[in-house]
Design a protein around this motif. Structure first.
Motif, PDB file in Angstrom:
ATOM      1  N   ASP A 203       0.839  -1.192   0.000  1.00 47.03           N
ATOM      2  CA  ASP A 203       0.000   0.000   0.000  1.00 47.03           C
ATOM      3  C   ASP A 203       0.875   1.243   0.000  1.00 47.03           C
ATOM      4  OD1 ASP A 203      -2.077  -1.748   0.191  1.00 47.03           O
ATOM      5  OD2 ASP A 203      -2.689  -1.170   2.220  1.00 47.03           O
ATOM      6  N   ALA A 204       0.388   2.284  -0.632  1.00 39.51           N
ATOM      7  CA  ALA A 204       1.055   3.582  -0.605  1.00 39.51           C
ATOM      8  C   ALA A 204       0.009   4.653  -0.326  1.00 39.51           C
ATOM      9  CB  ALA A 204       1.772   3.870  -1.913  1.00 39.51           C
ATOM     10  N   ARG A 205       0.384   5.613   0.470  1.00 38.32           N
ATOM     11  CA  ARG A 205      -0.508   6.693   0.876  1.00 38.32           C
ATOM     12  C   ARG A 205      -0.065   7.985   0.197  1.00 38.32           C
ATOM     13  NH1 ARG A 205      -5.352   8.097   3.555  1.00 38.32           N
ATOM     14  NH2 ARG A 205      -5.086  10.164   4.415  1.00 38.32           N
ATOM     15  N   PHE A 206      -1.013   8.678  -0.455  1.00 33.96           N
ATOM     16  CA  PHE A 206      -0.724   9.918  -1.160  1.00 33.96           C
ATOM     17  C   PHE A 206      -1.532  11.035  -0.497  1.00 33.96           C
ATOM     18  CE2 PHE A 206      -0.305   6.345  -4.035  1.00 33.96           C
ATOM     19  CZ  PHE A 206       0.992   6.527  -4.524  1.00 33.96           C
ATOM     20  N   GLU A 207      -0.829  11.915   0.199  1.00 26.91           N
ATOM     21  CA  GLU A 207      -1.504  12.946   0.980  1.00 26.91           C
ATOM     22  C   GLU A 207      -1.791  14.182   0.138  1.00 26.91           C
ATOM     23  OE1 GLU A 207       0.803  13.768   4.436  1.00 26.91           O
ATOM     24  OE2 GLU A 207       0.384  11.815   5.353  1.00 26.91           O
ATOM     25  N   PHE A 208      -2.914  14.827   0.422  1.00 26.76           N
ATOM     26  CA  PHE A 208      -3.270  16.075  -0.229  1.00 26.76           C
ATOM     27  C   PHE A 208      -2.495  17.220   0.428  1.00 26.76           C
ATOM     28  CE2 PHE A 208      -7.584  13.835  -0.646  1.00 26.76           C
ATOM     29  CZ  PHE A 208      -7.214  13.252  -1.853  1.00 26.76           C
ATOM     30  N   PRO A 209      -2.274  18.322  -0.301  1.00 31.90           N
ATOM     31  CA  PRO A 209      -1.568  19.460   0.295  1.00 31.90           C
ATOM     32  C   PRO A 209      -2.250  19.988   1.550  1.00 31.90           C
ATOM     33  CG  PRO A 209      -1.707  19.705  -2.079  1.00 31.90           C
ATOM     34  CD  PRO A 209      -2.577  18.543  -1.716  1.00 31.90           C
ATOM     35  N   GLU A 210      -3.583  19.906   1.571  1.00 32.07           N
ATOM     36  CA  GLU A 210      -4.354  20.307   2.747  1.00 32.07           C
ATOM     37  C   GLU A 210      -5.634  19.491   2.773  1.00 32.07           C
ATOM     38  OE1 GLU A 210      -6.564  24.192   0.741  1.00 32.07           O
ATOM     39  OE2 GLU A 210      -4.900  24.465   2.138  1.00 32.07           O
ATOM     40  N   PRO A 211      -6.242  19.317   3.948  1.00 28.83           N
ATOM     41  CA  PRO A 211      -7.459  18.503   4.039  1.00 28.83           C
ATOM     42  C   PRO A 211      -8.570  19.066   3.154  1.00 28.83           C
ATOM     43  CG  PRO A 211      -6.560  18.930   6.220  1.00 28.83           C
ATOM     44  CD  PRO A 211      -5.803  19.810   5.265  1.00 28.83           C
ATOM     45  N   VAL A 212      -9.304  18.176   2.506  1.00 27.65           N
ATOM     46  CA  VAL A 212     -10.421  18.588   1.658  1.00 27.65           C
ATOM     47  C   VAL A 212     -11.711  18.533   2.466  1.00 27.65           C
ATOM     48  CG1 VAL A 212      -9.240  17.768  -0.407  1.00 27.65           C
ATOM     49  CG2 VAL A 212     -10.838  16.254   0.760  1.00 27.65           C
ATOM     50  N   ARG A 213     -12.655  19.387   2.097  1.00 29.99           N
ATOM     51  CA  ARG A 213     -13.925  19.443   2.818  1.00 29.99           C
ATOM     52  C   ARG A 213     -15.121  19.042   1.960  1.00 29.99           C
ATOM     53  NH1 ARG A 213     -13.523  18.857   7.833  1.00 29.99           N
ATOM     54  NH2 ARG A 213     -15.709  19.519   7.932  1.00 29.99           N
ATOM     55  N   GLY A 214     -14.929  18.938   0.663  1.00 29.43           N
ATOM     56  CA  GLY A 214     -16.051  18.599  -0.207  1.00 29.43           C
ATOM     57  C   GLY A 214     -15.572  18.261  -1.603  1.00 29.43           C
ATOM     58  N   HIS A 215     -16.531  18.146  -2.539  1.00 29.06           N
ATOM     59  CA  HIS A 215     -16.231  17.674  -3.883  1.00 29.06           C
ATOM     60  C   HIS A 215     -15.304  18.613  -4.643  1.00 29.06           C
ATOM     61  CE1 HIS A 215     -18.598  14.011  -4.472  1.00 29.06           C
ATOM     62  NE2 HIS A 215     -19.454  14.527  -3.615  1.00 29.06           N
ATOM     63  N   GLN A 216     -15.503  19.923  -4.527  1.00 30.21           N
ATOM     64  CA  GLN A 216     -14.647  20.853  -5.259  1.00 30.21           C
ATOM     65  C   GLN A 216     -13.201  20.758  -4.789  1.00 30.21           C
ATOM     66  OE1 GLN A 216     -16.358  24.783  -5.058  1.00 30.21           O
ATOM     67  NE2 GLN A 216     -17.747  24.380  -6.771  1.00 30.21           N
ATOM     68  N   LEU A 218     -11.844  18.200  -3.337  1.00 30.57           N
ATOM     69  CA  LEU A 218     -11.340  16.883  -3.722  1.00 30.57           C
ATOM     70  C   LEU A 218     -10.980  16.858  -5.205  1.00 30.57           C
ATOM     71  CD1 LEU A 218     -10.794  13.920  -3.030  1.00 30.57           C
ATOM     72  CD2 LEU A 218     -13.191  13.440  -3.551  1.00 30.57           C
ATOM     73  N   HIS A 219     -11.806  17.476  -6.047  1.00 30.53           N
ATOM     74  CA  HIS A 219     -11.546  17.500  -7.488  1.00 30.53           C
ATOM     75  C   HIS A 219     -10.195  18.159  -7.771  1.00 30.53           C
ATOM     76  CE1 HIS A 219     -12.619  17.563 -11.757  1.00 30.53           C
ATOM     77  NE2 HIS A 219     -12.199  18.816 -11.789  1.00 30.53           N
ATOM     78  N   ARG A 220      -9.937  19.298  -7.140  1.00 29.79           N
ATOM     79  CA  ARG A 220      -8.668  19.991  -7.336  1.00 29.79           C
ATOM     80  C   ARG A 220      -7.495  19.168  -6.811  1.00 29.79           C
ATOM     81  NH1 ARG A 220     -11.924  24.609  -5.977  1.00 29.79           N
ATOM     82  NH2 ARG A 220     -11.401  24.315  -3.758  1.00 29.79           N
ATOM     83  N   ALA A 221      -7.673  18.571  -5.636  1.00 27.09           N
ATOM     84  CA  ALA A 221      -6.590  17.792  -5.039  1.00 27.09           C
ATOM     85  C   ALA A 221      -6.244  16.569  -5.885  1.00 27.09           C
ATOM     86  CB  ALA A 221      -6.971  17.368  -3.625  1.00 27.09           C
ATOM     87  N   MET A 222      -7.256  15.887  -6.413  1.00 25.59           N
ATOM     88  CA  MET A 222      -7.007  14.695  -7.223  1.00 25.59           C
ATOM     89  C   MET A 222      -6.334  15.061  -8.540  1.00 25.59           C
ATOM     90  SD  MET A 222      -7.816  12.068  -5.470  1.00 25.59           S
ATOM     91  CE  MET A 222      -7.524  10.945  -6.821  1.00 25.59           C
TER      92      MET A 222
END
Length: 239
Positions: A203-216, A218-222
């Motif tokens: 398994d590998a974990r890929f962290e977002f630059p900052e926690p996401v709060r919703g779909h928008q 998440l869309h940018r982070a992905m």
């Protein structure tokens, strides 16, 4: 990373399967001990909906306050096809009573499980949770859509998910050129992927630059994550 209390609260409020175990109560049909609904109250108590003729409802109806102990066992299974699909388990133990002051559908009984202690064993590790910490914790904001999002990534973005391996450290030459990549878990902090290689699974974990709060968010982070993975993959190919 999410705390043990947050992870436990997330499991309770997810669609993961759960069964109530009441020591000393004879159960002929195991499915009768599966709550039809589970809700966490403002003070951290669990409210479990059962058929009025279930063993749990009958036992609670005849028990005195704080007399009937019970454990809610939760099993979290990955919503995508992957090796070793169980992602985690949680155990919420406490005392069971009938919640007579809450509206309940006809033919049903709502039981209150006053939390005494909780523990879990999941992809992050093991942990113990105190009742006060459980009561104040918040479930992950993506939990209601996690299964759908993972299935969408697996079905519609398999190539991009596989690119993510380019972001994994070399680790001395191990974990190279995986033959499969499946999105395993998603939360506000990042994405976990299970890679299958010729000789191992990791398994590998890929962290977002900052926690996401919703779909928008998440869309940018992905998109940022996939862009970085594609750039890294092309860079390796050019070397």
């Amino acid at each position: 990373m999410p705390s043990a209390a947050e992870r436990t609260r997330t499991l309770v409020q997810s669609t993961a399967s759960a069964v109530l175990v009441v020591p000393g109560v004879h159960v002929e049909r195991p499915e009768s001990m599966i709550p039809l609904e589970r809700i966490v109250g403002t003070d951290g108590d669990l409210f479990l909906l059962f058929s009025a003729d279930s063993p749990a409802a009958r036992a609670a109806a005849h028990a005195e306050a704080d007399e009937l102990s019970a454990v809610l066992e939760i099993t979290d299974v990955a919503p995508v096809a992957v090796r070793a699909r169980i992602r985690g388990r949680a155990w919420i133990s406490g005392w069971l009573t009938v919640a007579r002051d809450l509206p309940t559908p006809a033919g049903r009984v709502r039981l209150r499980l006053e939390v005494g202690e909780a523990s879990l064993d999941d992809l992050w590790g093991t942990g113990q949770v105190e009742p006060d910490d459980f009561a104040t914790a918040e479930a992950d904001p993506l939990i209601a859509h996690e299964a759908e999002l993972l299935q969408h990534l697996a079905a519609g973005h398999a190539d991009q998910v596989a690119w993510l391996c380019a972001l994994v450290g070399d680790a001395g030459g191990t974990h190279r050129a995986p033959t499969g990549a499946v999105p395993l878990a998603l939360d506000r902090f990042g994405l976990r992927v299970r890679f299958t290689g010729a000789e191992d699974v990791f398994d590998a974990r890929f962290e977002f630059p900052e926690p996401v709060r919703g779909h928008q968010d998440l869309h940018r982070a992905m998109h940022a994550l996939f862009d970085a993975a594609e750039e890294a993959a092309l860079g390796r190919r050019d070397r």
